[in-house]
Design a protein around this motif. Structure first.
Motif, PDB file in Angstrom:
ATOM      1  N   PRO A  50      -6.749   2.150  -9.425  1.00 27.15           N
ATOM      2  CA  PRO A  50      -6.845   2.705  -8.358  1.00 27.15           C
ATOM      3  C   PRO A  50      -8.225   3.508  -8.237  1.00 27.15           C
ATOM      4  O   PRO A  50      -8.758   3.671  -9.194  1.00 27.15           O
ATOM      5  CB  PRO A  50      -5.920   3.752  -8.274  1.00 27.15           C
ATOM      6  CG  PRO A  50      -4.769   3.348  -9.423  1.00 27.15           C
ATOM      7  CD  PRO A  50      -5.629   2.752 -10.334  1.00 27.15           C
ATOM      8  N   ASN A  51      -8.677   3.675  -7.018  1.00 29.93           N
ATOM      9  CA  ASN A  51      -9.915   4.268  -6.750  1.00 29.93           C
ATOM     10  C   ASN A  51      -9.756   5.712  -6.334  1.00 29.93           C
ATOM     11  O   ASN A  51      -9.154   6.100  -5.279  1.00 29.93           O
ATOM     12  CB  ASN A  51     -10.650   3.732  -5.422  1.00 29.93           C
ATOM     13  CG  ASN A  51     -11.982   4.317  -4.992  1.00 29.93           C
ATOM     14  OD1 ASN A  51     -12.276   5.178  -5.839  1.00 29.93           O
ATOM     15  ND2 ASN A  51     -12.325   4.027  -3.875  1.00 29.93           N
ATOM     16  N   TYR A  52      -9.579   6.744  -7.462  1.00 29.63           N
ATOM     17  CA  TYR A  52      -9.071   7.901  -7.224  1.00 29.63           C
ATOM     18  C   TYR A  52     -10.518   9.027  -6.442  1.00 29.63           C
ATOM     19  O   TYR A  52     -10.020   9.850  -5.953  1.00 29.63           O
ATOM     20  CB  TYR A  52      -8.975   8.652  -8.505  1.00 29.63           C
ATOM     21  CG  TYR A  52      -7.715   8.088  -9.161  1.00 29.63           C
ATOM     22  CD1 TYR A  52      -6.372   8.019  -8.542  1.00 29.63           C
ATOM     23  CD2 TYR A  52      -7.891   7.607 -10.495  1.00 29.63           C
ATOM     24  CE1 TYR A  52      -5.306   7.472  -9.314  1.00 29.63           C
ATOM     25  CE2 TYR A  52      -6.590   7.033 -11.045  1.00 29.63           C
ATOM     26  CZ  TYR A  52      -5.443   6.779 -10.599  1.00 29.63           C
ATOM     27  OH  TYR A  52      -4.628   6.142 -11.110  1.00 29.63           O
TER      28      TYR A  52
ATOM     29  N   VAL B 191      -0.331  -0.210  -7.291  1.00 25.84           N
ATOM     30  CA  VAL B 191      -1.317  -1.076  -7.920  1.00 25.84           C
ATOM     31  C   VAL B 191      -0.345  -1.630  -9.119  1.00 25.84           C
ATOM     32  O   VAL B 191      -0.537  -2.713  -9.491  1.00 25.84           O
ATOM     33  CB  VAL B 191      -2.609  -0.072  -8.439  1.00 25.84           C
ATOM     34  CG1 VAL B 191      -3.250  -1.025  -9.731  1.00 25.84           C
ATOM     35  CG2 VAL B 191      -3.308   0.098  -7.314  1.00 25.84           C
ATOM     36  N   THR B 192       0.323  -0.768  -9.783  1.00 28.14           N
ATOM     37  CA  THR B 192       1.165  -1.176 -11.008  1.00 28.14           C
ATOM     38  C   THR B 192       2.253  -2.054 -10.459  1.00 28.14           C
ATOM     39  O   THR B 192       2.196  -3.180 -11.283  1.00 28.14           O
ATOM     40  CB  THR B 192       1.893   0.067 -11.609  1.00 28.14           C
ATOM     41  OG1 THR B 192       1.014   1.197 -11.836  1.00 28.14           O
ATOM     42  CG2 THR B 192       2.879  -0.376 -12.664  1.00 28.14           C
TER      43      THR B 192
ATOM     44  N   VAL C 278      -5.884   0.073  -2.962  1.00 29.99           N
ATOM     45  CA  VAL C 278      -6.252   0.892  -4.326  1.00 29.99           C
ATOM     46  C   VAL C 278      -6.631   2.173  -3.931  1.00 29.99           C
ATOM     47  O   VAL C 278      -7.117   2.946  -4.958  1.00 29.99           O
ATOM     48  CB  VAL C 278      -7.240   0.119  -5.197  1.00 29.99           C
ATOM     49  CG1 VAL C 278      -6.913  -1.264  -5.445  1.00 29.99           C
ATOM     50  CG2 VAL C 278      -8.497  -0.083  -4.386  1.00 29.99           C
ATOM     51  N   GLY C 279      -6.322   2.834  -2.545  1.00 26.94           N
ATOM     52  CA  GLY C 279      -6.905   4.053  -2.346  1.00 26.94           C
ATOM     53  C   GLY C 279      -8.000   4.131  -1.625  1.00 26.94           C
ATOM     54  O   GLY C 279      -8.909   2.912  -1.298  1.00 26.94           O
ATOM     55  N   PRO C 280      -8.724   5.285  -1.547  1.00 31.65           N
ATOM     56  CA  PRO C 280      -8.230   6.580  -2.128  1.00 31.65           C
ATOM     57  C   PRO C 280      -7.229   7.197  -1.463  1.00 31.65           C
ATOM     58  O   PRO C 280      -6.865   6.619  -0.067  1.00 31.65           O
ATOM     59  CB  PRO C 280      -9.643   7.490  -2.079  1.00 31.65           C
ATOM     60  CG  PRO C 280     -10.260   6.883  -0.906  1.00 31.65           C
ATOM     61  CD  PRO C 280     -10.159   5.522  -0.937  1.00 31.65           C
ATOM     62  N   GLY C 281      -6.548   8.098  -2.024  1.00 28.37           N
ATOM     63  CA  GLY C 281      -5.330   8.731  -1.121  1.00 28.37           C
ATOM     64  C   GLY C 281      -4.532   9.472  -2.269  1.00 28.37           C
ATOM     65  O   GLY C 281      -5.091  10.106  -3.191  1.00 28.37           O
TER      66      GLY C 281
ATOM     67  N   ASP D 154       0.788  -1.143  -0.122  1.00 26.77           N
ATOM     68  CA  ASP D 154       0.031   0.368  -0.146  1.00 26.77           C
ATOM     69  C   ASP D 154       0.949   1.136  -0.021  1.00 26.77           C
ATOM     70  O   ASP D 154       1.866   1.253   1.135  1.00 26.77           O
ATOM     71  CB  ASP D 154      -1.124   0.182   1.292  1.00 26.77           C
ATOM     72  CG  ASP D 154      -2.074   1.008   0.999  1.00 26.77           C
ATOM     73  OD1 ASP D 154      -1.923   2.104   0.639  1.00 26.77           O
ATOM     74  OD2 ASP D 154      -3.215   0.779   1.235  1.00 26.77           O
ATOM     75  N   THR D 155       0.537   2.199  -1.036  1.00 28.66           N
ATOM     76  CA  THR D 155       1.401   3.456  -1.148  1.00 28.66           C
ATOM     77  C   THR D 155       0.663   4.522  -1.160  1.00 28.66           C
ATOM     78  O   THR D 155       0.859   5.531  -1.681  1.00 28.66           O
ATOM     79  CB  THR D 155       2.448   3.393  -2.173  1.00 28.66           C
ATOM     80  OG1 THR D 155       1.792   2.875  -3.541  1.00 28.66           O
ATOM     81  CG2 THR D 155       3.461   2.108  -2.140  1.00 28.66           C
ATOM     82  N   SER D 156      -0.602   4.474  -0.654  1.00 29.17           N
ATOM     83  CA  SER D 156      -1.618   5.414  -0.893  1.00 29.17           C
ATOM     84  C   SER D 156      -1.550   6.435  -0.025  1.00 29.17           C
ATOM     85  O   SER D 156      -2.046   7.830  -0.296  1.00 29.17           O
ATOM     86  CB  SER D 156      -3.061   4.877  -1.061  1.00 29.17           C
ATOM     87  OG  SER D 156      -3.437   3.859  -1.784  1.00 29.17           O
TER      88      SER D 156
END
Length: 277
Positions: free
Chosen positions: A254-256, A85-86, A73-76, A16-18
């Protein structure tokens, strides 16, 4: 003669990097094997792959031992979320394992509430144990989205298991969100289903002040717990998700929750050009 590993794949890699924290973990059957949470400067693209290698080496985990990859996948952060995600999709494809996209806010809600319970000396021993008191808790995770807004949602938590969703992930103006929660709480009280406690977790320094939460404090007991995401909760949620299904590697995004500022500016510019014709 070959030494083919025929043991069932039980371990999971979580990324997780969100948020400002880069979280990577290896879990197995609801147990944390190793975790690295790197806080500080948002330079996740540089550090993610070396940290993945570190957690794999620390646990002696090979690709053949992995049952899947879970990813927040976020949001963030727009850029941050894309990085994890990539990476998750690439690794899942290369290792031929399933991938599960996990709500960063759900992971934040789970970890933040349990951290708050521990800090307030409530009995927490193992996942699934019942918390003190009667009833369920509401958990509202918060990630700052600037301009008085937050990425947030509403979850309900029973005991120490994973919280389940009551309201979707979204970017919301905090003043309106608190008022909405107060109205929903009043309805719950009228129906005899009010929560035991209401938790606000995450970026509470910006959005968890006494003044901003006043409409709720008049109706219920509020707990505010500042918390930075830990990778293990993305892992535990991924384990649960991958027991029932997975995401398509090619369509997972991602969930933007909203357009990025650059995308919004580009759209306004395009619309302006069309109107001049």
């Amino acid at each position: 003669m070959t030494n083919e590993n025929k043991e069932p794949r039980k371990r999971f890699l979580a990324l997780d990097t969100s948020t400002a924290t880069l979280g990577v973990a290896i879990t197995e059957n609801g147990r944390l094997l190793h975790e690295i949470n790197a806080s500080g400067e948002r330079n996740h693209s540089v550090h993610l792959l070396p940290i993945i290698e570190q957690v794999l080496q620390a646990t002696g985990t090979t690709a053949a031992m992995l049952g899947g990859v879970s990813v927040g996948v976020g949001p963030g952060s727009y850029t941050g979320t894309r990085i994890a995600v990539t990476a998750a999709k690439t690794l899942a494809w290369a290792w031929n394992v399933p991938v599960a996209g996990i709500s960063t806010l759900q992971a934040l809600a789970w970890g933040g509430r349990l951290a708050g319970l521990v800090s307030q000396s409530e009995a927490i021993l193992t996942l699934g144990e019942q918390a003190e008191g009667e009833g369920s808790d509401w958990v509202i995770p918060l990630l700052d989205a600037r301009r008085g807004q937050a990425y947030t949602a509403l979850f309900c938590a029973d005991g120490t298991g994973s919280p389940y969703r009551l309201e979707p992930d979204a970017i919301r103006l905090m003043a309106d969100w608190v008022q909405h929660l107060a109205e929903r709480l009043a309805q719950a009280q009228a129906n005899g289903s009010s929560p035991r406690l209401i938790w606000f977790v995450g970026d509470t320094g910006l959005h968890g002040s006494v003044e901003s939460l006043q409409p709720l404090q008049e109706l219920s007991s509020i707990r505010v717990a500042a918390y930075e995401l830990e990778g293990r909760w993305t892992g535990f949620l991924g384990e649960e998700r991958l027991q029932t299904g997975s995401d398509d590697i090619h369509t997972l995004i991602p969930n933007y929750t909203q357009l990025s500022e650059a995308e919004a500016n580009l759209r306004r510019s395009s619309e302006g050009s069309l109107n001049k014709r």
